[in-house]
Design a protein around this motif. Structure first.
Motif, PDB file in Angstrom:
ATOM      1  N   TRP A 154       1.541   2.271   7.954  1.00 35.37           N
ATOM      2  CA  TRP A 154       2.766   1.733   7.373  1.00 35.37           C
ATOM      3  C   TRP A 154       2.708   0.214   7.267  1.00 35.37           C
ATOM      4  CZ3 TRP A 154       6.026   4.384   4.651  1.00 35.37           C
ATOM      5  CH2 TRP A 154       6.108   5.759   4.840  1.00 35.37           C
ATOM      6  N   GLY A 155       2.025  -0.426   8.194  1.00 32.00           N
ATOM      7  CA  GLY A 155       1.877  -1.874   8.129  1.00 32.00           C
ATOM      8  C   GLY A 155       1.148  -2.319   6.883  1.00 32.00           C
ATOM      9  N   ALA A 156       0.053  -1.632   6.566  1.00 33.50           N
ATOM     10  CA  ALA A 156      -0.714  -1.959   5.363  1.00 33.50           C
ATOM     11  C   ALA A 156       0.087  -1.656   4.109  1.00 33.50           C
ATOM     12  CB  ALA A 156      -2.027  -1.188   5.341  1.00 33.50           C
ATOM     13  N   CYS A 157       0.880  -0.599   4.148  1.00 35.47           N
ATOM     14  CA  CYS A 157       1.680  -0.220   2.985  1.00 35.47           C
ATOM     15  C   CYS A 157       2.802  -1.229   2.729  1.00 35.47           C
ATOM     16  CB  CYS A 157       2.260   1.175   3.196  1.00 35.47           C
ATOM     17  SG  CYS A 157       3.301   1.751   1.841  1.00 35.47           S
ATOM     18  N   LEU A 158       3.515  -1.606   3.762  1.00 32.32           N
ATOM     19  CA  LEU A 158       4.701  -2.440   3.587  1.00 32.32           C
ATOM     20  C   LEU A 158       4.408  -3.935   3.602  1.00 32.32           C
ATOM     21  CD1 LEU A 158       7.172  -0.444   5.846  1.00 32.32           C
ATOM     22  CD2 LEU A 158       6.959  -0.356   3.352  1.00 32.32           C
ATOM     23  N   LEU A 159       3.404  -4.362   4.374  1.00 32.41           N
ATOM     24  CA  LEU A 159       3.131  -5.796   4.518  1.00 32.41           C
ATOM     25  C   LEU A 159       1.918  -6.269   3.730  1.00 32.41           C
ATOM     26  CD1 LEU A 159       3.829  -6.118   8.331  1.00 32.41           C
ATOM     27  CD2 LEU A 159       5.364  -6.683   6.443  1.00 32.41           C
ATOM     28  N   GLY A 160       1.046  -5.343   3.332  1.00 32.09           N
ATOM     29  CA  GLY A 160      -0.094  -5.682   2.483  1.00 32.09           C
ATOM     30  C   GLY A 160      -1.027  -6.711   3.083  1.00 32.09           C
ATOM     31  N   PHE A 161      -1.217  -7.812   2.375  1.00 34.16           N
ATOM     32  CA  PHE A 161      -2.202  -8.803   2.797  1.00 34.16           C
ATOM     33  C   PHE A 161      -1.828  -9.470   4.113  1.00 34.16           C
ATOM     34  CE2 PHE A 161       0.740 -11.526   0.577  1.00 34.16           C
ATOM     35  CZ  PHE A 161       0.662 -12.744   1.232  1.00 34.16           C
ATOM     36  N   ILE A 162      -0.553  -9.517   4.467  1.00 33.26           N
ATOM     37  CA  ILE A 162      -0.147 -10.087   5.755  1.00 33.26           C
ATOM     38  C   ILE A 162      -0.673  -9.210   6.889  1.00 33.26           C
ATOM     39  CG2 ILE A 162       1.837 -10.664   7.208  1.00 33.26           C
ATOM     40  CD1 ILE A 162       3.326 -11.322   4.570  1.00 33.26           C
ATOM     41  N   TRP A 163      -0.610  -7.891   6.713  1.00 28.83           N
ATOM     42  CA  TRP A 163      -1.173  -6.968   7.695  1.00 28.83           C
ATOM     43  C   TRP A 163      -2.672  -7.210   7.830  1.00 28.83           C
ATOM     44  CZ3 TRP A 163      -4.852  -3.182   6.744  1.00 28.83           C
ATOM     45  CH2 TRP A 163      -5.116  -2.310   7.798  1.00 28.83           C
ATOM     46  N   ALA A 164      -3.364  -7.352   6.707  1.00 33.11           N
ATOM     47  CA  ALA A 164      -4.809  -7.577   6.736  1.00 33.11           C
ATOM     48  C   ALA A 164      -5.153  -8.891   7.444  1.00 33.11           C
ATOM     49  CB  ALA A 164      -5.382  -7.560   5.330  1.00 33.11           C
TER      50      ALA A 164
ATOM     51  N   ASP B 104       6.910  -4.984 -17.013  1.00 33.96           N
ATOM     52  CA  ASP B 104       7.571  -5.074 -15.718  1.00 33.96           C
ATOM     53  C   ASP B 104       7.636  -3.712 -15.044  1.00 33.96           C
ATOM     54  OD1 ASP B 104       8.969  -6.217 -13.592  1.00 33.96           O
ATOM     55  OD2 ASP B 104      10.906  -5.802 -14.521  1.00 33.96           O
ATOM     56  N   LEU B 105       7.985  -2.693 -15.802  1.00 30.38           N
ATOM     57  CA  LEU B 105       8.050  -1.332 -15.265  1.00 30.38           C
ATOM     58  C   LEU B 105       6.662  -0.836 -14.866  1.00 30.38           C
ATOM     59  CD1 LEU B 105       9.678   1.217 -14.653  1.00 30.38           C
ATOM     60  CD2 LEU B 105       9.260   1.929 -17.008  1.00 30.38           C
ATOM     61  N   ILE B 106       5.677  -1.080 -15.702  1.00 34.57           N
ATOM     62  CA  ILE B 106       4.311  -0.672 -15.393  1.00 34.57           C
ATOM     63  C   ILE B 106       3.806  -1.417 -14.152  1.00 34.57           C
ATOM     64  CG2 ILE B 106       1.918  -0.722 -16.219  1.00 34.57           C
ATOM     65  CD1 ILE B 106       3.086  -0.307 -19.047  1.00 34.57           C
ATOM     66  N   GLY B 107       4.096  -2.710 -14.073  1.00 35.63           N
ATOM     67  CA  GLY B 107       3.695  -3.500 -12.913  1.00 35.63           C
ATOM     68  C   GLY B 107       4.331  -2.997 -11.627  1.00 35.63           C
ATOM     69  N   MET B 108       5.605  -2.605 -11.695  1.00 34.31           N
ATOM     70  CA  MET B 108       6.285  -2.092 -10.514  1.00 34.31           C
ATOM     71  C   MET B 108       5.667  -0.768 -10.065  1.00 34.31           C
ATOM     72  SD  MET B 108      10.279  -1.186  -9.851  1.00 34.31           S
ATOM     73  CE  MET B 108      10.247   0.286 -10.851  1.00 34.31           C
TER      74      MET B 108
ATOM     75  N   VAL C 216       1.956   2.181  -6.344  1.00 37.19           N
ATOM     76  CA  VAL C 216       0.725   2.960  -6.180  1.00 37.19           C
ATOM     77  C   VAL C 216      -0.274   2.188  -5.326  1.00 37.19           C
ATOM     78  CG1 VAL C 216      -1.279   3.900  -7.427  1.00 37.19           C
ATOM     79  CG2 VAL C 216       1.040   4.304  -8.282  1.00 37.19           C
ATOM     80  N   PHE C 217      -0.407   0.890  -5.558  1.00 35.08           N
ATOM     81  CA  PHE C 217      -1.329   0.070  -4.781  1.00 35.08           C
ATOM     82  C   PHE C 217      -0.908   0.000  -3.318  1.00 35.08           C
ATOM     83  CE2 PHE C 217      -2.794  -4.167  -3.287  1.00 35.08           C
ATOM     84  CZ  PHE C 217      -4.150  -3.892  -3.294  1.00 35.08           C
TER      85      PHE C 217
ATOM     86  N   ALA D  84      -1.793   3.251  -1.677  1.00 38.19           N
ATOM     87  CA  ALA D  84      -3.250   3.315  -1.491  1.00 38.19           C
ATOM     88  C   ALA D  84      -3.675   2.447  -0.304  1.00 38.19           C
ATOM     89  CB  ALA D  84      -3.972   2.875  -2.758  1.00 38.19           C
ATOM     90  N   CYS D  85      -3.092   1.276  -0.169  1.00 38.85           N
ATOM     91  CA  CYS D  85      -3.400   0.417   0.980  1.00 38.85           C
ATOM     92  C   CYS D  85      -2.994   1.095   2.283  1.00 38.85           C
ATOM     93  CB  CYS D  85      -2.699  -0.935   0.849  1.00 38.85           C
ATOM     94  SG  CYS D  85      -3.410  -2.002  -0.409  1.00 38.85           S
ATOM     95  N   GLY D  86      -1.855   1.760   2.282  1.00 35.46           N
ATOM     96  CA  GLY D  86      -1.421   2.484   3.470  1.00 35.46           C
ATOM     97  C   GLY D  86      -2.341   3.644   3.803  1.00 35.46           C
ATOM     98  N   ALA D  87      -2.803   4.348   2.774  1.00 32.75           N
ATOM     99  CA  ALA D  87      -3.672   5.504   2.997  1.00 32.75           C
ATOM    100  C   ALA D  87      -5.049   5.094   3.504  1.00 32.75           C
ATOM    101  CB  ALA D  87      -3.804   6.305   1.705  1.00 32.75           C
ATOM    102  N   TYR D  88      -5.569   3.968   3.032  1.00 32.39           N
ATOM    103  CA  TYR D  88      -6.914   3.538   3.404  1.00 32.39           C
ATOM    104  C   TYR D  88      -6.952   2.393   4.406  1.00 32.39           C
ATOM    105  CZ  TYR D  88      -8.656   6.455  -0.348  1.00 32.39           C
ATOM    106  OH  TYR D  88      -8.955   7.530  -1.136  1.00 32.39           O
ATOM    107  N   GLY D  89      -5.820   1.845   4.780  1.00 35.51           N
ATOM    108  CA  GLY D  89      -5.777   0.670   5.646  1.00 35.51           C
ATOM    109  C   GLY D  89      -6.485   0.834   6.971  1.00 35.51           C
ATOM    110  N   ASN D  90      -6.233   1.926   7.669  1.00 33.39           N
ATOM    111  CA  ASN D  90      -6.884   2.135   8.959  1.00 33.39           C
ATOM    112  C   ASN D  90      -8.380   2.351   8.811  1.00 33.39           C
ATOM    113  OD1 ASN D  90      -4.650   1.818  10.656  1.00 33.39           O
ATOM    114  ND2 ASN D  90      -3.991   3.907  10.282  1.00 33.39           N
ATOM    115  N   ARG D  91      -8.803   2.987   7.730  1.00 32.30           N
ATOM    116  CA  ARG D  91     -10.243   3.165   7.485  1.00 32.30           C
ATOM    117  C   ARG D  91     -10.906   1.814   7.272  1.00 32.30           C
ATOM    118  NH1 ARG D  91     -10.074   8.044   3.097  1.00 32.30           N
ATOM    119  NH2 ARG D  91      -8.641   9.341   4.281  1.00 32.30           N
TER     120      ARG D  91
END
Length: 98
Positions: A24-34, A64-68, A73-74, A77-84
């Motif tokens: 959840w940290g990687a999903c919600l905080l992204g690069f700050i978590w990293a 804007d909609l596509i970016g959101m 999705v990104f 994906a970060c949440g799914a692969y963050g611990n790996r």
């Protein structure tokens, strides 16, 4: 409930616990978590992707909609692969599985 994987650096008594499920940290905080995990390259890539997706939002309503959607999705994906990624980074630094 996720299981923890423990890694330690040879010659050091402390073990580092890495989760094995969704981060959840990687999903919600992204690069700050990293950054907090000292994953410098991953943090740079995550920040770059986030800035590109943010820039897409400045082009108009459709972009804007596509970016959101791509940002969500990104993040998932970060949440799914963050611990790996965290485990791989530690193993590259010489940590071994306990």
């Amino acid at each position: 409930m996720e299981a923890k994987i423990y890694l330690h650096y040879p010659g050091n008594d402390e073990a580092v616990a890495v989760g094995s499920g969704f981060s959840w940290g990687a999903c919600l905080l992204g690069f700050i978590w990293a950054l907090s995990k000292k994953m410098w390259f991953a943090a740079f890539v995550m920040l770059a992707v986030n800035l590109i997706l943010f820039g897409m939002g400045l082009w108009g309503e459709t972009a804007d909609l596509i970016g959101m959607v791509l940002s969500i999705v990104f993040a998932v994906a970060c949440g799914a692969y963050g611990n790996r990624w965290h485990r791989w980074t530690l193993e590259q630094r010489g940590y071994v599985l306990v």
